[in-house]
Design a protein around this motif. Structure first.
Motif, PDB file in Angstrom:
ATOM      1  N   ILE A 147       3.972  -8.414  -0.255  1.00 38.22           N
ATOM      2  CA  ILE A 147       4.690  -7.839  -1.212  1.00 38.22           C
ATOM      3  C   ILE A 147       4.920  -6.468  -1.791  1.00 38.22           C
ATOM      4  O   ILE A 147       5.840  -5.872  -1.793  1.00 38.22           O
ATOM      5  CB  ILE A 147       4.279  -8.713  -2.716  1.00 38.22           C
ATOM      6  N   LEU A 148       3.812  -5.766  -1.550  1.00 46.92           N
ATOM      7  CA  LEU A 148       3.617  -4.410  -1.651  1.00 46.92           C
ATOM      8  C   LEU A 148       3.953  -3.496  -0.710  1.00 46.92           C
ATOM      9  O   LEU A 148       3.789  -2.392  -0.528  1.00 46.92           O
ATOM     10  CB  LEU A 148       2.149  -3.882  -2.362  1.00 46.92           C
ATOM     11  N   ALA A 149       4.579  -3.901   0.591  1.00 46.27           N
ATOM     12  CA  ALA A 149       4.794  -3.252   1.730  1.00 46.27           C
ATOM     13  C   ALA A 149       5.960  -2.005   1.352  1.00 46.27           C
ATOM     14  O   ALA A 149       5.598  -0.907   1.856  1.00 46.27           O
ATOM     15  CB  ALA A 149       5.460  -4.240   2.595  1.00 46.27           C
ATOM     16  N   PRO A 150       6.888  -2.259   0.504  1.00 47.67           N
ATOM     17  CA  PRO A 150       7.844  -0.987   0.426  1.00 47.67           C
ATOM     18  C   PRO A 150       6.980   0.024  -0.490  1.00 47.67           C
ATOM     19  O   PRO A 150       7.438   1.174  -0.115  1.00 47.67           O
ATOM     20  CB  PRO A 150       8.706  -1.982  -0.685  1.00 47.67           C
ATOM     21  N   PHE A 151       6.118  -0.220  -1.461  1.00 48.87           N
ATOM     22  CA  PHE A 151       5.064   0.465  -2.129  1.00 48.87           C
ATOM     23  C   PHE A 151       4.415   1.421  -0.970  1.00 48.87           C
ATOM     24  O   PHE A 151       4.417   2.806  -0.945  1.00 48.87           O
ATOM     25  CB  PHE A 151       4.251  -0.140  -3.077  1.00 48.87           C
ATOM     26  N   PHE A 152       3.637   0.694  -0.035  1.00 51.24           N
ATOM     27  CA  PHE A 152       2.748   1.506   0.913  1.00 51.24           C
ATOM     28  C   PHE A 152       3.738   2.270   1.792  1.00 51.24           C
ATOM     29  O   PHE A 152       3.466   3.431   2.185  1.00 51.24           O
ATOM     30  CB  PHE A 152       1.834   0.513   1.687  1.00 51.24           C
ATOM     31  N   LYS A 153       4.911   1.845   2.230  1.00 45.75           N
ATOM     32  CA  LYS A 153       5.556   2.606   3.187  1.00 45.75           C
ATOM     33  C   LYS A 153       6.613   3.657   2.691  1.00 45.75           C
ATOM     34  O   LYS A 153       6.682   4.976   3.209  1.00 45.75           O
ATOM     35  CB  LYS A 153       6.709   1.621   3.821  1.00 45.75           C
ATOM     36  N   ASN A 154       7.048   3.650   1.352  1.00 42.84           N
ATOM     37  CA  ASN A 154       8.044   4.368   0.977  1.00 42.84           C
ATOM     38  C   ASN A 154       7.499   5.406  -0.209  1.00 42.84           C
ATOM     39  O   ASN A 154       8.014   6.456  -0.588  1.00 42.84           O
ATOM     40  CB  ASN A 154       9.072   3.593   0.316  1.00 42.84           C
ATOM     41  N   ASN A 155       6.128   5.036  -0.844  1.00 46.69           N
ATOM     42  CA  ASN A 155       5.619   5.941  -1.603  1.00 46.69           C
ATOM     43  C   ASN A 155       4.968   7.205  -0.989  1.00 46.69           C
ATOM     44  O   ASN A 155       3.586   7.002  -0.362  1.00 46.69           O
ATOM     45  CB  ASN A 155       4.807   5.187  -2.529  1.00 46.69           C
ATOM     46  N   LYS A 156       5.283   8.467  -0.838  1.00 51.90           N
ATOM     47  CA  LYS A 156       4.879   9.436  -0.237  1.00 51.90           C
ATOM     48  C   LYS A 156       3.720  10.060  -0.981  1.00 51.90           C
ATOM     49  O   LYS A 156       2.906  10.763  -0.510  1.00 51.90           O
ATOM     50  CB  LYS A 156       5.798  10.515   0.224  1.00 51.90           C
ATOM     51  N   ALA A 161      -1.242  -1.552   8.578  1.00 50.76           N
ATOM     52  CA  ALA A 161      -0.625  -1.399   9.789  1.00 50.76           C
ATOM     53  C   ALA A 161       0.735  -0.894   9.586  1.00 50.76           C
ATOM     54  O   ALA A 161       1.284  -0.256  10.466  1.00 50.76           O
ATOM     55  CB  ALA A 161      -0.808  -2.493  10.648  1.00 50.76           C
ATOM     56  N   LYS A 162       1.389  -1.050   8.323  1.00 47.56           N
ATOM     57  CA  LYS A 162       2.585  -0.723   8.118  1.00 47.56           C
ATOM     58  C   LYS A 162       2.621   0.735   7.455  1.00 47.56           C
ATOM     59  O   LYS A 162       3.876   1.186   7.409  1.00 47.56           O
ATOM     60  CB  LYS A 162       3.150  -1.660   7.005  1.00 47.56           C
ATOM     61  N   PHE A 163       1.819   1.510   7.367  1.00 45.53           N
ATOM     62  CA  PHE A 163       1.836   2.958   6.934  1.00 45.53           C
ATOM     63  C   PHE A 163       0.638   3.597   7.545  1.00 45.53           C
ATOM     64  O   PHE A 163      -0.607   2.980   7.981  1.00 45.53           O
ATOM     65  CB  PHE A 163       2.011   3.041   5.369  1.00 45.53           C
ATOM     66  N   ASP A 164       0.699   4.903   7.460  1.00 43.79           N
ATOM     67  CA  ASP A 164      -0.587   5.556   8.097  1.00 43.79           C
ATOM     68  C   ASP A 164      -0.986   6.815   7.121  1.00 43.79           C
ATOM     69  O   ASP A 164      -1.426   7.819   7.667  1.00 43.79           O
ATOM     70  CB  ASP A 164      -0.330   6.092   9.517  1.00 43.79           C
TER      71      ASP A 164
END
Length: 592
Positions: A126-135, A159-162
């Protein structure tokens, strides 16, 4: 603003919410919660750190998630006890939990996200957009036991962000005892979790407590540590069931690392000297810049201790060492450890020797090692009950040594009586002494402590009293002075709030020059050129704007203990002395 207020007080707090409030929350909690929600909704810049959970109950999950998602001021968010369980579904529907996290997923300002006692199994997708788009996001902390399914979802989410700089996972299930749940570890036998974390190239802190990392995971970690681009600063592998084979792999990574400053290997009792020796040898690498080393609750042979000693005596960066709960170490082993204290090049400032069954003979060895040491500032000796009065008397000689730099000693759960306490506080080095409130100290012992802090026999004796000791406290209660006599509390506060010279001045005035009939005889035959200095000494900090800063807590404590603000009383005492002194010497003003 009016619309927001109506939204908060009306729609958010319907009749069902209020009935829940009345059952679980006090009126003060309810009002505080309303204020907190207004701050979140109004994007209040003063609210950058938010903790929410069943204890503070924002109550409307869907709307609260939306508010947090739209907020641009929050930097830290901690979610406590938000379980998607049947126990709470009587209040919240599981769908509401999902909508709550969907709302949070829109936030782009939060930098640190923490979960305490919260089931994170279905959250990360559910939080995938948070992890990916929150710089701005860089820190994730999870304090909750995680099963295999949860770990798989966690790995997929990571794995969806680094962009992580900090990752902490403490999997110990605090709701169970070890007897009820003997296998308390999160399994990562294939090393998937560590592998995905090492893909976060900017990672600076990695904490994996109660995580059974497999050999593949340690291989990935070793490769990560040796990478020239590695930025890892803190590595905590407490309770990881590290065996000798994994230790050897970890040692290969440590030998090639030049960034790590803190390493915690507490409670890995499966390692033998076969694993420890490669690790301690790796830490002797010229690349090593380690400043903190945690080795609590392990098993060390003398051979392993000897290699540890070699590292300690050669390190020019290590400042903190935790060797607590290592009661298998022999007297000969402790002699090897204490060698670091005799090394003038050592920069060790904190040493934890708590829970080690230390006795008088080991104390004598420690005293010898500390004789010429001027670096160690903090020493933990808690729960070493075999040290007797004789041992404490021997140890007190260290504190009277002009070279000693010791400022804090932890003696919680040690055998301390009146004589031991007096010997330990009779010095001008120690600032903080932690003791057990169930110690054997009597009222007479506390009275002697007060005399050490303020000897009232003469002005000179008061001047030469202890103006350094600031805290006498029981562990975990830094401001818990209720077990101490009021006069001792007052003297400790004076030392804590003032410089040594100012503490001496306050004590002298309170002891020898206070009350209505002040004896001014000591000033009678004073040379005239000294009078301005004496007046300045009497009235120091007596002018508005010149008083030392005093915390509201200390003022509150003064009033609770004595019914007055002692800090203000001390200032007035100096002014009163100056007034009476000037009144007694009218000749000073005759020319005017």
């Amino acid at each position: 603003m009016n619309g927001i207020d109506e939204h908060v007080d009306g729609e958010f707090y319907d009749e069902e919410d209020r009935s829940f409030d009345e059952e679980y929350l006090s009126p003060w909690d309810i009002e505080s919660t309303k204020d907190l929600r207004r701050q979140v909704m109004r994007n209040d810049p003063s609210l950058d750190d938010l903790t929410i959970g069943m204890s503070c109950c924002l109550l409307n999950l869907v709307k609260d998630g939306e508010s947090i998602g739209k907020n641009t001021q929050l930097r830290k968010l901690c979610i406590v006890n938000y379980e998607r369980t049947t126990e709470q579904t009587s209040i919240y529907a599981i769908e509401d939990f999902d909508k709550f996290y969907h709302g949070i997923a829109h936030n782009r300002s939060i930098e640190e996200l923490s979960f305490e006692g919260t089931d994170v199994g279905g959250i990360f997708s559910i939080l995938a957009p948070f992890f990916k788009n929150n710089k701005n996001f860089h820190s994730l902390k999870i304090d909750h036991d995680t099963d295999h399914g949860c770990r798989h979802l966690l790995v997929s989410g990571l794995a969806k962000f680094d962009s992580l700089k900090e990752f902490e996972l403490d999997s110990y299930p605090y709701t169970y005892t070890l007897q009820e749940s003997p296998d308390v570890f999160t399994d990562d036998k294939e090393g998937e979790l560590v592998q995905v974390l090492t893909g976060h190239s900017g990672l600076e802190k990695l904490k994996l407590d109660y995580v059974r990392v497999g050999r593949n995971g340690f291989a990935s970690l070793a490769t990560f540590l040796k990478n020239p681009a590695c930025k890892l600063d803190v590595l905590d592998l407490q309770c990881n069931e590290i065996d000798d084979e994994k230790a050897v792999v970890l040692a290969s990574g440590l030998a090639g690392n030049n960034t790590l400053k803190t390493l915690a290997l507490n409670t890995n009792r499966g390692m033998t000297e076969t694993g420890w020796i490669p690790i301690f040898t790796a830490l002797r690498s010229p690349n090593c810049i380690l400043e903190g080393l945690g080795l609590e609750r392990n098993r060390f042979s003398y051979n392993a201790i000897r290699h540890l000693s070699n590292f300690l005596t050669n390190s020019r960066t290590l400042r903190s060492l935790d060797l607590s709960s290592n009661y298998d170490i022999t007297i000969t082993g402790w002699d090897a450890v204490f060698a670091v204290l005799q090394n003038h090049d050592s920069v060790l400032t904190k040493l934890d020797l708590g829970y080690n069954r230390i006795h008088d003979e080991i104390v004598n060895s420690l005293v010898c090692a500390l004789t010429g040491n001027n670096k160690l500032k903090e020493l933990e000796l808690d729960s070493n009950r075999d040290i007797t009065v004789t041992g404490w008397e021997a140890f007190s000689s260290v504190l009277r040594n002009p070279l000693s730099a010791l400022e804090k000693i932890n003696l919680w759960d040690c055998t301390i009586n009146d004589n031991s306490m007096i010997s330990l506080v009779t010095n001008d080095k120690l600032k903080e002494l932690v003791f057990n409130t169930n110690s054997q100290i009597t009222l007479n012992g506390w009275a002697q402590c007060s005399r050490v802090l303020c000897n009232t026999s003469s002005i000179m004796d008061t001047f030469l009293s202890n103006h350094t000791l600031e805290f006498l406290r029981s562990e975990y209660h830094i401001f818990n002075f209720n077990d101490l006599p009021i006069d001792l509390r007052s003297l400790l506060r004076i030392n804590r709030e003032n410089s040594k010279s100012q503490s001496a001045r306050i004590k002298i005035i309170k002891t020898h020059f206070s009350g209505d009939n002040i004896n001014l005889q000591p000033f009678a035959d004073m040379k005239l050129e000294l009078v301005p200095h004496v007046i300045a000494w009497m009235g120091r900090y007596g002018i508005d704007g010149m008083q030392p800063e005093v915390s509201p807590y200390c003022i509150y404590t003064d009033r609770m203990n004595t019914g007055t603000d002692e800090s203000a009383t001390e200032t007035n005492a100096g002014c009163n002395l100056m007034y009476q002194f000037l009144w007694s010497m009218p000749s000073l003003f005759e020319k005017w």
